[in-house]
Structure formats: C-alpha cells, structure tokens
Design a protein around this motif. Structure first.
Motif, PDB file in Angstrom:
ATOM      1  N   LYS A  40      12.838   9.716  -6.243  1.00 43.46           N
ATOM      2  CA  LYS A  40      12.476   9.959  -4.855  1.00 43.46           C
ATOM      3  C   LYS A  40      12.193   8.502  -4.263  1.00 43.46           C
ATOM      4  N   VAL A  41      11.985   8.645  -2.878  1.00 43.80           N
ATOM      5  CA  VAL A  41      11.668   7.595  -2.139  1.00 43.80           C
ATOM      6  C   VAL A  41      10.244   7.775  -1.269  1.00 43.80           C
ATOM      7  N   LEU A  42       9.180   7.017  -1.330  1.00 44.63           N
ATOM      8  CA  LEU A  42       8.047   7.180  -0.681  1.00 44.63           C
ATOM      9  C   LEU A  42       7.936   5.954   0.195  1.00 44.63           C
ATOM     10  N   GLU A  43       6.970   6.320   1.175  1.00 47.67           N
ATOM     11  CA  GLU A  43       6.706   5.371   2.333  1.00 47.67           C
ATOM     12  C   GLU A  43       5.684   4.175   1.885  1.00 47.67           C
ATOM     13  N   CYS A  44       5.777   3.215   2.105  1.00 50.62           N
ATOM     14  CA  CYS A  44       4.777   2.091   1.785  1.00 50.62           C
ATOM     15  C   CYS A  44       4.610   0.849   2.831  1.00 50.62           C
ATOM     16  N   PHE A  45       3.541   0.229   2.581  1.00 51.56           N
ATOM     17  CA  PHE A  45       3.180  -0.824   3.719  1.00 51.56           C
ATOM     18  C   PHE A  45       3.190  -2.176   2.915  1.00 51.56           C
ATOM     19  N   ASN A  46       3.739  -3.076   3.664  1.00 53.34           N
ATOM     20  CA  ASN A  46       3.167  -4.532   3.085  1.00 53.34           C
ATOM     21  C   ASN A  46       2.060  -4.848   3.246  1.00 53.34           C
ATOM     22  N   GLN A 105       4.098  -4.211   7.440  1.00 48.02           N
ATOM     23  CA  GLN A 105       5.546  -3.802   7.620  1.00 48.02           C
ATOM     24  C   GLN A 105       5.847  -2.578   7.010  1.00 48.02           C
ATOM     25  N   LYS A 106       6.158  -1.250   7.603  1.00 44.62           N
ATOM     26  CA  LYS A 106       6.535  -0.041   7.028  1.00 44.62           C
ATOM     27  C   LYS A 106       7.798  -0.246   5.991  1.00 44.62           C
ATOM     28  N   CYS A 107       7.875   0.028   4.885  1.00 43.71           N
ATOM     29  CA  CYS A 107       9.029  -0.044   3.939  1.00 43.71           C
ATOM     30  C   CYS A 107       9.152   1.446   3.320  1.00 43.71           C
ATOM     31  N   ALA A 108      10.263   1.269   2.459  1.00 47.02           N
ATOM     32  CA  ALA A 108      10.557   2.471   1.712  1.00 47.02           C
ATOM     33  C   ALA A 108      10.478   1.995   0.076  1.00 47.02           C
ATOM     34  N   LEU A 109      10.046   2.880  -0.829  1.00 46.63           N
ATOM     35  CA  LEU A 109       9.842   2.524  -2.055  1.00 46.63           C
ATOM     36  C   LEU A 109      10.485   3.516  -2.836  1.00 46.63           C
ATOM     37  N   LYS A 110      11.692   3.155  -3.709  1.00 51.90           N
ATOM     38  CA  LYS A 110      12.386   3.999  -4.602  1.00 51.90           C
ATOM     39  C   LYS A 110      11.809   3.877  -6.221  1.00 51.90           C
ATOM     40  N   LEU A 111      11.424   4.831  -6.864  1.00 56.39           N
ATOM     41  CA  LEU A 111      11.253   4.841  -8.271  1.00 56.39           C
ATOM     42  C   LEU A 111      12.178   5.178  -9.125  1.00 56.39           C
ATOM     43  N   LEU A 112      12.550   4.357 -10.185  1.00 54.74           N
ATOM     44  CA  LEU A 112      13.299   4.819 -10.991  1.00 54.74           C
ATOM     45  C   LEU A 112      12.723   4.575 -12.538  1.00 54.74           C
ATOM     46  N   TYR A 113      12.979   5.475 -13.230  1.00 51.93           N
ATOM     47  CA  TYR A 113      12.619   5.221 -14.793  1.00 51.93           C
ATOM     48  C   TYR A 113      13.597   4.090 -15.212  1.00 51.93           C
ATOM     49  N   ASP A 114      12.660   3.311 -15.907  1.00 48.60           N
ATOM     50  CA  ASP A 114      13.660   2.047 -16.662  1.00 48.60           C
ATOM     51  C   ASP A 114      14.572   2.231 -17.505  1.00 48.60           C
ATOM     52  N   ASN A 115      16.123   2.197 -17.272  1.00 48.36           N
ATOM     53  CA  ASN A 115      17.111   2.316 -18.450  1.00 48.36           C
ATOM     54  C   ASN A 115      18.272   1.475 -18.008  1.00 48.36           C
ATOM     55  N   PRO A 116      19.198   1.356 -18.721  1.00 48.41           N
ATOM     56  CA  PRO A 116      20.515   0.566 -18.319  1.00 48.41           C
ATOM     57  C   PRO A 116      20.999   1.012 -16.986  1.00 48.41           C
ATOM     58  N   LYS A 117      21.200   2.291 -16.753  1.00 40.90           N
ATOM     59  CA  LYS A 117      21.496   2.825 -15.766  1.00 40.90           C
ATOM     60  C   LYS A 117      21.149   2.418 -14.358  1.00 40.90           C
ATOM     61  N   LYS A 177       0.743  -1.412  -0.099  1.00 36.63           N
ATOM     62  CA  LYS A 177       0.059   0.105  -0.153  1.00 36.63           C
ATOM     63  C   LYS A 177       0.683   1.349   0.017  1.00 36.63           C
ATOM     64  N   LEU A 178       0.791   1.970  -1.210  1.00 33.65           N
ATOM     65  CA  LEU A 178       1.635   3.174  -1.280  1.00 33.65           C
ATOM     66  C   LEU A 178       1.029   4.396  -0.430  1.00 33.65           C
ATOM     67  N   SER A 179       2.007   5.384   0.286  1.00 33.58           N
ATOM     68  CA  SER A 179       1.673   6.465   0.824  1.00 33.58           C
ATOM     69  C   SER A 179       2.144   7.742   0.183  1.00 33.58           C
ATOM     70  N   LYS A 180       1.651   8.707   0.146  1.00 29.53           N
ATOM     71  CA  LYS A 180       2.215   9.883  -0.561  1.00 29.53           C
ATOM     72  C   LYS A 180       3.380  10.704   0.220  1.00 29.53           C
ATOM     73  N   ARG A 181       3.559  10.025   1.286  1.00 33.24           N
ATOM     74  CA  ARG A 181       4.696  10.737   2.335  1.00 33.24           C
ATOM     75  C   ARG A 181       5.998  10.432   1.600  1.00 33.24           C
ATOM     76  N   VAL A 182       6.847  11.413   1.277  1.00 32.71           N
ATOM     77  CA  VAL A 182       8.141  11.121   0.580  1.00 32.71           C
ATOM     78  C   VAL A 182       9.245  11.201   1.831  1.00 32.71           C
ATOM     79  N   LEU A 183       9.923  10.124   1.617  1.00 37.09           N
ATOM     80  CA  LEU A 183      10.945   9.778   2.657  1.00 37.09           C
ATOM     81  C   LEU A 183      12.313  10.381   2.240  1.00 37.09           C
ATOM     82  N   GLY A 184      12.524  10.414   1.084  1.00 34.24           N
ATOM     83  CA  GLY A 184      13.868  11.271   0.754  1.00 34.24           C
ATOM     84  C   GLY A 184      14.040  11.279  -0.711  1.00 34.24           C
TER      85      GLY A 184
END
Length: 212
Positions: free
Chosen positions: A59-65, A70-82, A46-53
C-alpha cells in the motif's frame, strides 16, 4: 518504524546491490547511486494514516518531509529479493520525466519484519483510470488521447532503452501530477518489471484479467 537491524541480521539473498544501483537524471546529469538508508524513516518524514493507493506488492501512504513540509507518497514492501528488484528498477528509471520520481529508500523493521520503504513524489492528480471514469460518455478528444499516448510512449521508450520491461502498463498505474487539465502523466508500480537482458526473463504471463 524502527531502524533496521541490518548489522545483526543477515541480508536476504538478492542480485540487487543497494550500493551499486544507479539512475539517470534529466539533462544527462551524472548517475546517482541508490543508498538504502538504515535509520528510521520517521526521523525524516512524518507519516499519515491516509492511504493514497494500493500497488501489486504494497500500500501507499501519505507522508510529509519534516524539514521542508513537502507532501510525499510512501510505499511499504516486505523485504525480499522481488521487492529489492522492484526498488532497483524504479530507482533507475525515475530520472524520466514521465515516471514517478523516487526520493528516498529506507530499510526498517515494521511489526517485527524487515521492510523497504520507498518515498516518492506525491501525484496529486490521481489515476488516469479515474479520469476515464469521470468522463463517462464524453470521449477524450483526439488531441487529448494523443497527449496521453505520447506520455506513455515516452516512459516505455525510456524503460526499453534501459532494457527494462514494465509489464503492467494500465490506467491504474498512470498518475497525474495535479488535478489541472494540462498536467504531466507518469508511470508507476514496478512490481512486475523485469530486466530483459536476463535469460528467459519474459516467460511468465503477467496481466490484469479485466484487460485481457
């Protein structure tokens, strides 16, 4: 987040093979393959709108299993080789007790673009940088400084044993597991990381201007 349309769209070129990526676990446990999941991350978290960093590449968002809470951190990256390289190195290194642990990796479509979503343990204690600021004129004791350097050195030694150079070690990329005084310090953000076995891998200057 929508599930990936990987069966319909061609994969971006990359030397990273999601089926062959492995990491070492503490205590000499068997290596675990990285399998990038294709179903929607929201099925499991479950994704939260809270930005952790904010990292170098996303950016890194708060999320919950959804199953355990369990509280976790979700990092979103645009898919590319890097981005795939960053995920590869972080996954391989996250068996170290002083490197932020990667729990899951997803490939989803977000706003019409293919993205990689990295689910990590949530570091409740914040950045080393923040603790330095909070101390103000009150310097760290020699023992406290030694413990910080020990934790950083352990992480770097682990990476170097795997022929990985982090290249962005700074207080903002060092996170505490909790706000308690005696807590574990861990290294994160592999956006600049390189494998040193690749020819001319460390030729590009990488730095944060403030620290140079």
């Amino acid at each position: 987040m929508e599930q990936s349309e990987g069966e319909q769209e061609s994969q971006p070129e990359s030397h990273v093979d999601s089926k062959s990526s492995v990491k070492s676990l503490p205590g000499g446990a068997a290596h675990v393959k990285l399998e990038i999941k294709k179903h929607a991350v929201t099925d499991d978290y479950k994704l939260s709108k809270r930005v952790l960093g904010l990292g170098i590449n996303g950016k890194v968002l708060e999320c919950f299993n959804r199953e355990t809470g369990q509280k976790c951190a979700l990092k979103l990256l645009y898919d590319n080789p890097k981005a795939r390289q960053e995920v590869e190195y972080h996954w391989r290194a996250s068996g170290c007790p002083h490197i932020v642990h990667v729990l899951d990796v997803y490939e989803n479509i977000h706003h019409g673009k293919r993205c990689l979503l990295i689910v990590m343990e949530c570091m409740e204690g914040g950045e080393l940088f923040s603790r330095i600021q909070e101390r103000g004129d009150q310097a760290f004791t020699e023992r406290e400084a030694a413990e910080i350097m020990r934790d950083i050195g352990t992480a770097i030694q682990y990476l170097h044993s795997m022929n990985i150079a982090h290249r962005d070690v700074k207080p903002e990329n060092l996170l505490y597991t909790s706000k308690e005084k005696d807590t574990v310090l861990k290294l994160t953000d592999f956006g600049f990381a390189k494998e040193t076995t690749v020819q001319n891998a460390l030729q590009t200057p990488c730095y944060t201007p403030y620290y140079v």
